[in-house]
Write a protein that holds these residues in place. Structure first.
Motif, short mmCIF file in Angstrom:
data_model
loop_
_atom_site.label_atom_id
_atom_site.label_comp_id
_atom_site.label_asym_id
_atom_site.label_seq_id
_atom_site.Cartn_x
_atom_site.Cartn_y
_atom_site.Cartn_z
N UNK A 260 0.84 -1.18 0.00
CA UNK A 260 0.00 0.00 0.00
C UNK A 260 0.89 1.24 0.00
N UNK A 261 1.08 1.83 -1.19
CA UNK A 261 1.92 3.02 -1.35
C UNK A 261 3.30 2.83 -0.70
N UNK A 262 3.88 1.68 -0.95
CA UNK A 262 5.21 1.38 -0.42
C UNK A 262 6.26 2.09 -1.27
N UNK A 263 7.11 2.89 -0.63
CA UNK A 263 8.08 3.73 -1.35
C UNK A 263 9.46 3.08 -1.39
N UNK A 264 10.02 3.05 -2.57
CA UNK A 264 11.41 2.62 -2.75
C UNK A 264 12.18 3.83 -3.27
N UNK A 265 13.08 4.35 -2.45
CA UNK A 265 13.86 5.53 -2.82
C UNK A 265 15.29 5.10 -3.15
N UNK A 266 15.74 5.50 -4.33
CA UNK A 266 17.11 5.22 -4.76
C UNK A 266 17.91 6.50 -4.60
N UNK A 267 18.89 6.48 -3.70
CA UNK A 267 19.65 7.67 -3.38
C UNK A 267 20.88 7.84 -4.25
N UNK A 268 21.82 8.63 -3.75
CA UNK A 268 23.01 8.98 -4.52
C UNK A 268 23.95 7.79 -4.68
N UNK A 269 24.68 7.85 -5.80
CA UNK A 269 25.77 6.90 -6.07
C UNK A 269 25.32 5.45 -5.99
N UNK A 270 24.20 5.16 -6.64
CA UNK A 270 23.70 3.78 -6.65
C UNK A 270 23.61 3.29 -8.09
N UNK A 271 24.07 2.07 -8.31
CA UNK A 271 24.12 1.50 -9.65
C UNK A 271 23.32 0.21 -9.72
N UNK A 272 22.80 -0.06 -10.91
CA UNK A 272 22.19 -1.36 -11.23
C UNK A 272 23.05 -2.00 -12.31
N UNK A 273 23.48 -3.22 -12.04
CA UNK A 273 24.38 -3.93 -12.95
C UNK A 273 23.68 -5.19 -13.46
N UNK A 274 23.65 -5.33 -14.75
CA UNK A 274 23.12 -6.55 -15.37
C UNK A 274 24.10 -6.95 -16.48
N UNK A 275 25.13 -7.65 -16.06
CA UNK A 275 26.19 -8.01 -17.00
C UNK A 275 25.70 -9.05 -18.00
N UNK A 276 26.14 -8.92 -19.26
CA UNK A 276 27.01 -7.87 -19.80
C UNK A 276 26.23 -6.74 -20.47
N UNK A 277 24.95 -6.60 -20.13
CA UNK A 277 24.09 -5.70 -20.89
C UNK A 277 24.07 -4.28 -20.38
N UNK A 278 24.17 -4.08 -19.08
CA UNK A 278 24.00 -2.72 -18.57
C UNK A 278 24.75 -2.52 -17.26
N UNK A 279 25.21 -1.28 -17.09
CA UNK A 279 25.83 -0.84 -15.84
C UNK A 279 25.51 0.65 -15.74
N UNK A 280 24.43 0.97 -14.98
CA UNK A 280 23.95 2.35 -14.97
C UNK A 280 23.82 2.87 -13.54
N UNK A 281 24.05 4.16 -13.40
CA UNK A 281 23.84 4.84 -12.13
C UNK A 281 22.49 5.57 -12.21
N UNK A 282 21.68 5.42 -11.18
CA UNK A 282 20.34 5.99 -11.22
C UNK A 282 19.92 6.55 -9.87
#
Length: 325
Positions: A260-282
């Motif tokens: 119920x309106x559960x918040x996921x906050x992505x803060x500074x200097x955080x990356x999602x890695x899915x090798x070998x397709x992506x390495x992004x900071x968001x």
């Protein structure tokens, strides 16, 4: 005044080809009461008594006493197909219950539930549990109190991957209702590390309302200064299969948590890695509603830097241009 005595054995049992310990119990009937008590194994002690025929006010209460010891935790791996394993420590379950047996009632089962009196505890002391989806073990200390209407957690502390989990409050068992102190889960730690899945800073306050059989999860979590390794189908990441099949695994569950309106906050200097397709900071915020088999996310995430690979071409995300999801 019939008398009856005997012994029952449950031997050579198995669950999905995994052998189970033999269960031996003794039973008897005297003074209009049927009684049963286990003899083996020592880690499972059950004693029950049921009146028959019943006499209102004098012989109409059924009783149950249950004690489960640490050795019973080996059943976790068997009954979960190896998804959850006991890694060490101590635990114990104690439960005492009684209820009125009224076979003349319009609804005998409803009468059993209405007159049920019970209390019990589940205690943990340096208890360590490992899940297949998480290579890091979860360590628990504290106790949970149970009664027919409420689960009460006074102070349950957990450690997972270098982070701290603190649980306290109350949660109705069967029927949603207001409680003085709703169940809360506090997450904290600057150096969470779950091998093959996550590393970084985590904070959050999660609130669980509703009932144990139909929990409603609100509040939120924040992650920052780290990375999430997104599993690739068919890959070798230990956590990949359970995470990717989350919706499928929960589809046949007896109950589903609802967000119920559960918040996921992505803060500074955080990356999602899915090798070998992506390495992004968001960075951004997503609000989640719905059940695990039908999640409804809503939000905005900014891609601030990184690289995405498509076939033999790499696409770089520049910092001077807005990129959003």
């Amino acid at each position: 005044q019939p008398l009856l005595q005997g012994e029952v054995s449950f031997v050579e049992a198995s669950w999905k080809n995994q052998p189970l310990d033999s269960i031996v119990g003794r039973f008897g009937y005297a003074n209009q009461r049927f009684e049963f008590a286990t003899v083996m194994p020592e880690y499972l002690q059950v004693a029950a008594a049921v009146p028959f025929p019943t006499t209102p006010g004098t012989n109409d209460r059924a009783t149950l006493n249950l004690n489960i010891g640490t050795e019973a935790t080996k059943l976790l791996s068997i009954f979960t197909g190896g998804q959850v394993e006991w890694a060490g420590g101590e635990m114990g379950v104690q439960l005492t219950a009684s209820t009125t047996v009224d076979l003349e009632a319009d609804d005998p089962v409803a009468e059993l539930l209405r007159t049920l009196e019970a209390d019990g505890t589940i205690a943990f002391a340096e208890a360590s549990v490992k899940a297949a989806a998480l290579e890091a073990p979860l360590t628990l200390n504290g106790a949970i109190a149970l009664d027919p209407s409420t689960i009460r957690v006074v102070d349950l502390q957990g450690m997972l991957g270098g982070g701290t989990i603190a649980i306290s409050g109350e949660l109705p068992t069967l029927y949603p209702r207001s409680v003085e102190q709703p169940l809360t889960v506090a997450l904290s730690g600057d150096k969470w590390q779950i091998p093959g899945l996550f590393k970084g800073k985590v904070g959050g306050d999660i609130r669980v309302t509703g009932a144990a059989i139909a929990p409603i999860v609100s509040g939120g979590v924040e992650v920052a200064e780290g990375r999430l390794i997104a599993p690739v189908g068919g890959g070798t990441t230990t956590a990949a299969a359970p995470v990717e099949n989350l919706a499928e695994n929960w589809a046949d569950a007896p109950f589903l948590p609802e967000f119920d309106r559960f918040r996921v906050r992505i803060g500074k200097n955080f990356r999602v890695v899915r090798e070998p397709f992506a390495n992004v900071r968001l960075q951004g915020v997503v609000t989640v509603d719905g059940t695990l088999d039908n999640l409804q996310p809503n939000g905005r995430i900014e891609l601030t830097r990184g690289v995405i690979r498509l076939l033999d071409t790499r696409f770089f995300i520049p910092r001077n241009r807005p990129q959003t999801v």
